[in-house]
Design a protein around this motif. Structure first.
Motif, mmCIF file in Angstrom:
data_model
loop_
_atom_site.group_PDB
_atom_site.id
_atom_site.type_symbol
_atom_site.label_atom_id
_atom_site.label_comp_id
_atom_site.label_asym_id
_atom_site.label_seq_id
_atom_site.Cartn_x
_atom_site.Cartn_y
_atom_site.Cartn_z
ATOM 1 N N ARG A 84 0.836 -1.200 0.000
ATOM 2 C CA ARG A 84 0.000 0.000 0.000
ATOM 3 C C ARG A 84 0.873 1.254 0.000
ATOM 4 O O ARG A 84 0.822 2.105 0.892
ATOM 5 C CB ARG A 84 -0.933 -0.004 1.221
ATOM 6 N N THR A 85 1.694 1.381 -1.041
ATOM 7 C CA THR A 85 2.620 2.499 -1.165
ATOM 8 C C THR A 85 2.173 3.408 -2.316
ATOM 9 O O THR A 85 1.441 2.973 -3.210
ATOM 10 C CB THR A 85 4.040 1.985 -1.450
ATOM 11 N N PRO A 86 2.611 4.673 -2.298
ATOM 12 C CA PRO A 86 2.266 5.573 -3.416
ATOM 13 C C PRO A 86 2.711 5.040 -4.771
ATOM 14 O O PRO A 86 2.103 5.353 -5.791
ATOM 15 C CB PRO A 86 2.997 6.862 -3.045
ATOM 16 N N GLU A 87 3.759 4.222 -4.772
ATOM 17 C CA GLU A 87 4.252 3.665 -6.037
ATOM 18 C C GLU A 87 3.248 2.711 -6.671
ATOM 19 O O GLU A 87 3.085 2.675 -7.891
ATOM 20 C CB GLU A 87 5.575 2.922 -5.776
ATOM 21 N N PHE A 88 2.553 1.946 -5.829
ATOM 22 C CA PHE A 88 1.634 0.925 -6.345
ATOM 23 C C PHE A 88 0.172 1.378 -6.383
ATOM 24 O O PHE A 88 -0.657 0.737 -7.028
ATOM 25 C CB PHE A 88 1.721 -0.342 -5.490
ATOM 26 N N MET A 89 -0.154 2.454 -5.690
ATOM 27 C CA MET A 89 -1.561 2.834 -5.569
ATOM 28 C C MET A 89 -2.241 3.208 -6.889
ATOM 29 O O MET A 89 -3.445 2.985 -7.039
ATOM 30 C CB MET A 89 -1.722 3.961 -4.551
ATOM 31 N N PRO A 90 -1.553 3.789 -7.886
ATOM 32 C CA PRO A 90 -2.250 4.043 -9.161
ATOM 33 C C PRO A 90 -2.799 2.769 -9.804
ATOM 34 O O PRO A 90 -3.717 2.820 -10.622
ATOM 35 C CB PRO A 90 -1.170 4.678 -10.033
ATOM 36 N N PHE A 91 -2.235 1.635 -9.409
ATOM 37 C CA PHE A 91 -2.642 0.360 -10.001
ATOM 38 C C PHE A 91 -3.503 -0.460 -9.037
ATOM 39 O O PHE A 91 -4.487 -1.083 -9.447
ATOM 40 C CB PHE A 91 -1.416 -0.445 -10.412
ATOM 41 N N LEU A 92 -3.130 -0.464 -7.743
ATOM 42 C CA LEU A 92 -3.819 -1.310 -6.774
ATOM 43 C C LEU A 92 -4.924 -0.590 -6.016
ATOM 44 O O LEU A 92 -5.652 -1.221 -5.240
ATOM 45 C CB LEU A 92 -2.814 -1.882 -5.768
ATOM 46 N N GLY A 93 -5.050 0.712 -6.196
ATOM 47 C CA GLY A 93 -6.123 1.436 -5.527
ATOM 48 C C GLY A 93 -7.481 0.872 -5.909
ATOM 49 O O GLY A 93 -7.734 0.538 -7.061
ATOM 50 N N GLY A 94 -8.380 0.741 -4.909
ATOM 51 C CA GLY A 94 -9.703 0.180 -5.167
ATOM 52 C C GLY A 94 -9.758 -1.330 -5.124
ATOM 53 O O GLY A 94 -10.822 -1.917 -5.399
ATOM 54 N N THR A 95 -8.648 -1.977 -4.791
ATOM 55 C CA THR A 95 -8.618 -3.441 -4.723
ATOM 56 C C THR A 95 -9.695 -3.964 -3.783
ATOM 57 O O THR A 95 -9.906 -3.422 -2.691
ATOM 58 C CB THR A 95 -7.234 -3.921 -4.239
ATOM 59 N N LEU A 96 -10.372 -5.007 -4.205
ATOM 60 C CA LEU A 96 -11.314 -5.721 -3.338
ATOM 61 C C LEU A 96 -10.654 -7.010 -2.891
ATOM 62 O O LEU A 96 -10.081 -7.736 -3.720
ATOM 63 C CB LEU A 96 -12.609 -6.042 -4.080
ATOM 64 N N GLY A 97 -10.711 -7.272 -1.606
ATOM 65 C CA GLY A 97 -10.029 -8.454 -1.110
ATOM 66 C C GLY A 97 -10.825 -9.211 -0.074
ATOM 67 O O GLY A 97 -11.717 -8.668 0.587
ATOM 68 N N ILE A 98 -10.470 -10.478 0.040
ATOM 69 C CA ILE A 98 -11.029 -11.333 1.077
ATOM 70 C C ILE A 98 -10.070 -11.298 2.257
ATOM 71 O O ILE A 98 -8.862 -11.475 2.089
ATOM 72 C CB ILE A 98 -11.180 -12.782 0.576
ATOM 73 N N ALA A 99 -10.590 -11.048 3.434
ATOM 74 C CA ALA A 99 -9.737 -10.961 4.621
ATOM 75 C C ALA A 99 -10.271 -11.880 5.702
ATOM 76 O O ALA A 99 -11.482 -12.118 5.812
ATOM 77 C CB ALA A 99 -9.682 -9.525 5.135
ATOM 78 N N VAL A 100 -9.316 -12.372 6.480
ATOM 79 C CA VAL A 100 -9.687 -13.174 7.633
ATOM 80 C C VAL A 100 -10.569 -12.334 8.550
ATOM 81 O O VAL A 100 -10.399 -11.120 8.669
ATOM 82 C CB VAL A 100 -8.416 -13.633 8.380
ATOM 83 N N ARG A 101 -11.519 -12.984 9.166
ATOM 84 C CA ARG A 101 -12.463 -12.288 10.038
ATOM 85 C C ARG A 101 -11.723 -11.480 11.112
ATOM 86 O O ARG A 101 -10.857 -11.990 11.810
ATOM 87 C CB ARG A 101 -13.371 -13.311 10.701
ATOM 88 N N ARG A 102 -12.068 -10.213 11.205
ATOM 89 C CA ARG A 102 -11.479 -9.356 12.238
ATOM 90 C C ARG A 102 -12.169 -9.620 13.576
ATOM 91 O O ARG A 102 -13.372 -9.840 13.640
ATOM 92 C CB ARG A 102 -11.640 -7.888 11.859
ATOM 93 N N GLY A 103 -11.372 -9.600 14.638
ATOM 94 C CA GLY A 103 -11.934 -9.771 15.971
ATOM 95 C C GLY A 103 -11.262 -8.842 16.965
ATOM 96 O O GLY A 103 -10.268 -8.174 16.650
ATOM 97 N N GLU A 104 -11.806 -8.782 18.141
ATOM 98 C CA GLU A 104 -11.239 -7.973 19.216
ATOM 99 C C GLU A 104 -10.840 -8.888 20.352
ATOM 100 O O GLU A 104 -11.583 -9.802 20.721
ATOM 101 C CB GLU A 104 -12.251 -6.928 19.694
ATOM 102 N N ILE A 105 -9.647 -8.620 20.895
ATOM 103 C CA ILE A 105 -9.125 -9.408 22.010
ATOM 104 C C ILE A 105 -8.837 -8.434 23.152
ATOM 105 O O ILE A 105 -7.746 -7.839 23.215
ATOM 106 C CB ILE A 105 -7.857 -10.185 21.612
#
Length: 877
Positions: free
Chosen positions: A319-340
C-alpha cells in the motif's frame, strides 16, 4: 500438476531426513537424542502443555555442508513483528485461560512455541520436537506413564508446511489447529485425521470470490496464482466452481514463479495488458505481488480491478504511493477481524527480564528486543545474526517506541490463533469433566489426567462448541473446518498516495444455507474515472428477443446474440434458446413476449365488408322495389304474361339470395356456417327452378300455338308449375340436410395462411356435399340456358326467352369464374369471392329478367298491351 507432485516429493524427502536425525540409540532402558535442534522458542511450564508454530522470521540461511567438520547451525533472519505478535497472542490466550476459574479449574496450561522461519525444514524440525520433546536423555518404562510433551499444536501458517507436518504428526492423532492454512486439500479426514483450523478453507474463499463476481456481473476474469499448494488448489477450485455455477469464465490463468523471474513476470503482465478482462484475481503471497506490481508499474497497466486473496489483502508493504495508481480500489477477502480485550496491556508487559522466571525462553523475546530497540545482548544468542549497535539493558520502555506489535486495531490472524487456543482449552475442559462410567471411550471410560492421550483430545475437539467474547460461534464440521466467515476489504486511496484498508462487507455461511454476501457499496472506492464498478465481460448480455450462440473454440462466456425468429421469443437476458409461442399467439416486433394473434375474417367494419353489405342491401332494396312495381301493375299484360306467380317467386328468391350473402360477413359461428350454404343453395335453386319452369312454359305455349299442339299445355298448368318448383327445390333441401347431418360446416381457426394471424373461416365439412350443392345449381342453370337458347327466336314481340338466355349466360359465367377464384382465395377473401358471385349473379338475373319489363311498365306503357306483346315480327316503339 507436476509442480505439486515435485513439492510433495521434496516434502517426504525432508521428512525422512528429519526423522533420521531423531533416531534414538538404545542403551539399556534409556534413550538419547542423536541431535539436538537449536530452535528459536518461547516456553512456559504447565500441567498440560500446548505447542505452537509461528513465522517469527521470514528468511533462512542454510549452513554449508561439510564432511570433515561438524556443520554449523542454520540461521534465521529478518525478524517479523507480526509473526512475533502471533506467538504472543497464543501466550496471552493461555494466560487468560489460566486466570479463568470456569475453564480448566485446577489445571495450569503451559506452552512451547517455536519459530518456523518460514522454512519447510525448520517447520518440520519444530513440529517433531513438539511431538517428541527435546530432552537429551529419558528413561523407558513398560507402563509408559505420563503426558506427551504437548497435547495439541497451534499452527502452522503456510498450507504446504501444514500438509507436511500433518502427514507425520497426524499419524499419532496429535491434534493440530491451524490459524492460517487454507488449502482445500487439508479437508481430508482420511489423510489428515487430527487436523482442524479456525480459518475457512480456500474452497469457501473461492465461493466468496464468485459471490462478488456475480454481484457485480463480472463474468470475464483473469487468474494469477502462486506455484504452491495454496495457489494451485485455489486455481483448480475456482475453475471448477466457476464452471458449475455458471458465474463466469477465465480469460487467462497463470502461475506466478517463486524465484525472481523478470521475463516471466513481463510475459504475464503483457498478457494482462492485452486481455479484455478488467478484473484480475490473485491467489498469491506478498513476495509475488511485489514482483508483479513492479512489472505492472513498468508497463503502466491501469484500468484493472484487482481482487486479493486473504494472503495479501492486508499486506502493508503493497500500500505504497508507487503501487496505488494500479492497486487502488482493490477488493479483497480478509480473515475475520476480531477484538481481544487486554491483549495490548499484555504486550506492554513484555520484557527480557521475565526470562528468569520461566515465563519465556531466552530466544524470541530477546530477538524482538534487539530488533525493536536496535541493540544487542551480550553474548549474542546462538544462531542469531541480527547483532550490532548498542548493548540492550532490558529496561527499555515499549511505550516510547513505535512498533507494529502494539497495533491491535485490526486483529485477524491473531483472532484465529486466539480461537484455536480456546478450542483446545474447551476440548480439554470437556474431556476432564467427563463423568466416570459415562465416557465416550470403550467401556464408557473417561480419559485419565495421568495418562492423557492426544487422540482422546481429538474426539472432544471434534465436538467443541463455544462463543467468543466478540460474539462469534466456534465449532468444527466433520472435516475439521470452522464455520466460514470472511470480511470483504477495499483499498481506499488516500490523498497522500497511500491506501487505507476498509471493511465494506462480509460473506458467511451458516448451516445448510448458501453463502450470504453483504456489501456496503456506498463505501467502496473504485479506482476509475467513472467512480463506478468496471464492466468485465467477454460478450455483452443478450437482451430479450435474442439468444446466445457460442463462439466456436472460445469459452462459454464469449458468444453472439442472435435475434429470435418469427413466432419465437426470449423474455430474459442471456437466454440460451428462444421459446415458441402458443398456437394462438405470435411474437411481438421485439420478440420479447408473445402477443395474441390478430384475428381475420370478413368483417362488417372493414371497407370490403361495408361494400359487400351495402351492395347486398341495395340488391335487396331493388328486389323490393321491383316486387312493389309488379304488385302494383299485376293486372297489366306485361306482369301477367307467362305466369306472374313465377315472377313473384323469382323476385322473392332473389331477395333471399341478396340477404343470404350477409351470412358470409362477420365472425363465423356454427349457425352462420351451417345456414349460409343452406340459404344460398336453396335460394338459388328456387330462383333457377322458377326460371326453368318459365322457360318450359314459354316453349309449351309456342308449341300449343301450332296445329295439334294444344295437348302440351295441360302439363304446364299452374299446379304443375308450382309442383315442379317445389320438387326441384326439395331436392336441394335434401342435399343440404344430408350434408349438415353427415359433415356439417363449422367455424375454424386457420393458422396456415399467415403465421401472425388467425383466419376465422367456415370449413365446408364435406367437399362432396358442397360440390353436389353447387353442381345441382349448375345443372339447373345449364338446363335453363339450353331451353332458353332454343326458344330465343320465338316470334313474340316481347320474347322473354331471350332475356332468360342472357340472364343464364351471365349466371353461368359468374359461377364458372367463381370456382377457381374461390379455391385460390385465402381466408376472408374466399368468403368475399363467394359473396361477390352471389351478388353478381343475383344482379345479373334481376337486371336481365326484370330490367326490360320495368322499363316498359314505367317508361313505355304503350307497349304494355296484349296486342303489343303478342305482335309477331313487328316492333312497337
Amino acid at each position: 500438476m507436476g509442480a505439486v507432485v515435485d513439492t510433495h516429493l521434496r516434502l517426504y524427502v525432508l521428512i525422512l531426513f528429519s526423522s533420521s536425525v531423531l533416531l534414538p540409540v538404545f542403551s539399556s532402558f534409556s534413550c538419547k537424542l542423536r541431535k539436538h535442534f537449536n530452535l528459536n522458542s518461547m516456553h512456559k511450564t504447565g500441567d498440560v502443555v500446548l505447542g505452537g508454530l509461528f513465522e517469527v522470521h521470514y528468511s533462512f540461511i542454510f549452513p554449508e555442508l561439510s564432511f570433515t567438520s561438524e556443520p554449523s547451525q542454520p540461521r534465521c533472519e529478518s525478524f517479523d513483528i507480526l509473526g512475533f505478535r502471533h506467538a504472543q497472542t497464543m501466550a496471552f490466550a493461555i494466560y487468560e485461560i489460566n486466570r479463568n476459574p470456569d475453564l480448566l479449574p485446577n489445571v495450569t496450561l503451559g506452552y512451547r512455541v517455536y519459530d518456523s522461519c518460514a522454512t519447510l525444514g525448520i517447520s518440520l524440525r519444530a513440529s517433531l520436537s513438539l511431538a517428541s520433546g527435546q530432552e537429551e536423555q529419558f528413561q523407558l518404562y513398560e507402563t509408559c506413564v505420563g503426558a506427551p510433551p504437548v497435547l495439541g499444536i497451534v499452527g502452522d501458517s503456510y498450507s504446504t508446511f501444514t500438509i507436511a507436518m500433518s502427514s507425520v504428526i497426524g499419524l499419532y492423532k496429535l491434534p493440530i489447529v491451524s490459524y492460517f492454512a487454507t488449502c482445500p486439500c487439508l479437508t481430508n479426514r482420511q489423510r489428515f485425521p487430527s487436523f482442524f483450523r479456525t480459518i475457512p478453507s480456500d474452497t469457501f474463499q473461492v465461493r466468496a470470490m464468485i459471490q462478488i463476481l456475480k454481484h457485480f456481473g463480472w463474468t470475464w476474469v483473469g487468474l494469477l496464482v502462486s506455484n504452491d499448494d495454496y495457489g494451485l488448489h485455489a486455481a483448480r477450485t475456482l475453475q471448477s466452481d466457476l464452471s458449475l455455477s455458471g458465474g463466469g469464465c477465465l480469460a487467462f490463468s497463470e502461475v506466478l514463479p517463486w524465484a525472481s523471474d523478470p521475463p516471466g513476470y513481463s510475459r504475464i503482465v503483457n498478457l494482462i495488458k492485452k486481455s479484455t478482462a478488467r478484473v484480475v484475481i490473485v491467489f498469491a503471497h506478498e513476495i509475488h505481488m511485489i514482483q508483479l506490481m513492479e512489472e505492472v508499474g513498468r508497463q503502466n497497466v491501469t484500468g484493472r480491478q484487482w481482487m486479493a486473496s486473504e494472503a495479501w489483502t492486508a499486506v502493508e508493504v503493497l500500500r505504497t504511493p508507487e503501487f496505488m495508481p494500479f492497486l487502488g480500489g482493490t477488493l479483497g477477502i480478509a480473515v475475520r477481524r476480531g477484538e481481544i480485550p487486554g491483549l495490548r496491556d499484555f504486550l506492554l508487559q513484555i520484557s527480557p527480564n521475565l526470562q528468569h522466571n520461566n515465563s519465556y525462553g531466552n530466544n524470541l523475546v530477546n530477538q524482538f528486543w534487539e530488533h525493536t530497540f536496535q541493540c544487542r545482548f551480550a553474548p549474542p544468542p546462538v544462531g542469531w545474526v541480527e547483532t550490532g549497535g548498542t548493548l540492550c539493558t532490558g529496561k527499555e520502555d515499549l511505550k516510547n517506541v513505535e512498533t507494529e506489535l502494539l497495533n491491535v486495531s485490526d486483529l485477524r490472524p491473531e483472532y484465529n490463533i486466539y480461537k484455536a487456543v480456546y478450542a483446545l482449552a474447551h476440548a480439554l475442559d470437556d474431556m476432564l469433566r467427563c463423568v466416570p462410567g459415562f465416557g465416550p471411550f470403550s467401556g464408557h471410560r473417561c480419559a485419565s489426567f495421568d495418562r492423557l492421550e492426544p487422540w482422546q483430545l481429538v474426539h472432544y475437539l471434534q465436538k467443541v462448541s463455544f462463543t467468543t467474547s466478540f460474539g462469534d460461534q466456534v465449532s468444527f464440521d466433520e472435516n475439521g473446518d470452522a464455520l466460514p466467515i470472511y470480511d470483504i476489504m477495499n483499498w481506499l486511496r488516500l490523498p497522500d498516495g497511500k491506501a487505507k484498508v476498509q471493511n465494506v462487507g462480509f460473506v458467511r455461511k451458516s448451516g445448510l444455507k448458501d453463502e450470504e454476501l453483504t456489501l456496503y457499496e456506498d463505501k467502496i472506492f473504485w479506482n476509475f474515472e467513472s467512480k463506478q464498478p468496471p464492466r468485465s465481460v467477454c460478450s455483452e448480455s443478450c437482451p430479450p428477443g435474442t439468444r446466445m450462440a457460442r463462439k466456436k473454440g472460445e469459452p462459454v462466456c464469449c458468444f453472439d446474440c442472435i435475434p429470435c425468429s418469427d413466432g419465437k421469443i426470449s423474455n430474459g437476458t442471456d437466454s440460451m434458446e428462444c421459446i415458441t409461442c402458443p398456437d394462438d399467439f405470435w411474437s411481438s416486433p421485439q420478440h420479447d413476449h408473445c402477443v395474441a394473434k390478430k384475428t381475420e375474417f370478413l368483417s362488417y367494419s372493414e371497407p370490403l365488408g361495408i361494400c359487400l353489405t351495402t351492395t347486398s342491401l341495395i340488391g335487396t332494396f331493388i328486389c323490393s322495389v321491383v316486387l312493389g312495381i309488379f304488385t302494383h301493375y299485376r293486372s297489366t299484360p306485361m306482369v301477367r304474361a307467362n305466369n306472374s306467380e313465377l315472377s313473384f317467386l323469382i323476385l322473392v328468391s332473389l331477395k333471399l339470395c341478396f340477404l343470404c350473402s350477409l351470412l358470409f360477413i362477420g365472425q363465423p359461428r356454427l349457425w352462420t356456417c351451417q345456414l349460409r350454404h343452406v340459404a344460398f343453395g336453396i335460394s338459388f335453386v328456387l330462383c333457377v327452378s322458377c326460371i326453368l319452369v318459365k322457360t318450359m312454359v314459354v316453349l309449351a305455349v309456342f308449341k300449343a300455338s301450332k296445329p295439334g299442339g294444344g295437348a302440351s299445355l295441360k302439363w304446364f298448368g299452374a299446379v304443375q308449375q308450382r309442383g315442379t318448383v317445389l320438387v326441384l327445390t326439395s331436392v336441394q333441401a335434401a342435399i343440404c340436410t344430408a350434408w349438415i347431418v353427415s359433415a356439417s360446416p363449422a367455424p375454424y381457426k386457420n393458422t396456415q395462411y399467415y403465421n401472425d394471424k388467425i383466419v376465422y373461416e367456415c370449413v365446408v365439412g364435406s367437399t362432396v356435399g358442397f360440390s353436389v350443392l353447387l353442381g345441382y345449381i349448375g345443372l339447373l342453370a345449364v338446363l335453363s340456358f339450353l331451353l332458353a337458347f332454343l326458344a330465343r327466336n320465338l316470334p313474340d314481340n316481347f320474347n322473354e326467352a331471350k332475356l332468360i338466355t342472357f340472364s343464364m349466360l351471365i349466371f353461368c359465367a359468374v359461377w364458372v369464374a367463381f370456382v377457381p377464384a374461390y379455391v385460390n382465395s385465402p381466408g376472408k377473401y374466399a368468403d368475399a369471392v363467394e359473396v361477390f358471385a352471389i351478388l353478381a349473379s343475383g344482379f345479373g338475373l334481376l337486371m336481365a329478367l326484370f330490367g326490360p319489363k320495368c322499363y316498359i311498365i314505367l317508361l313505355r306503357p304503350e307497349r304494355n298491351t296484349k296486342k303489343a306483346i303478342m305482335a309477331r315480327g313487328n316492333t312497337i316503339h
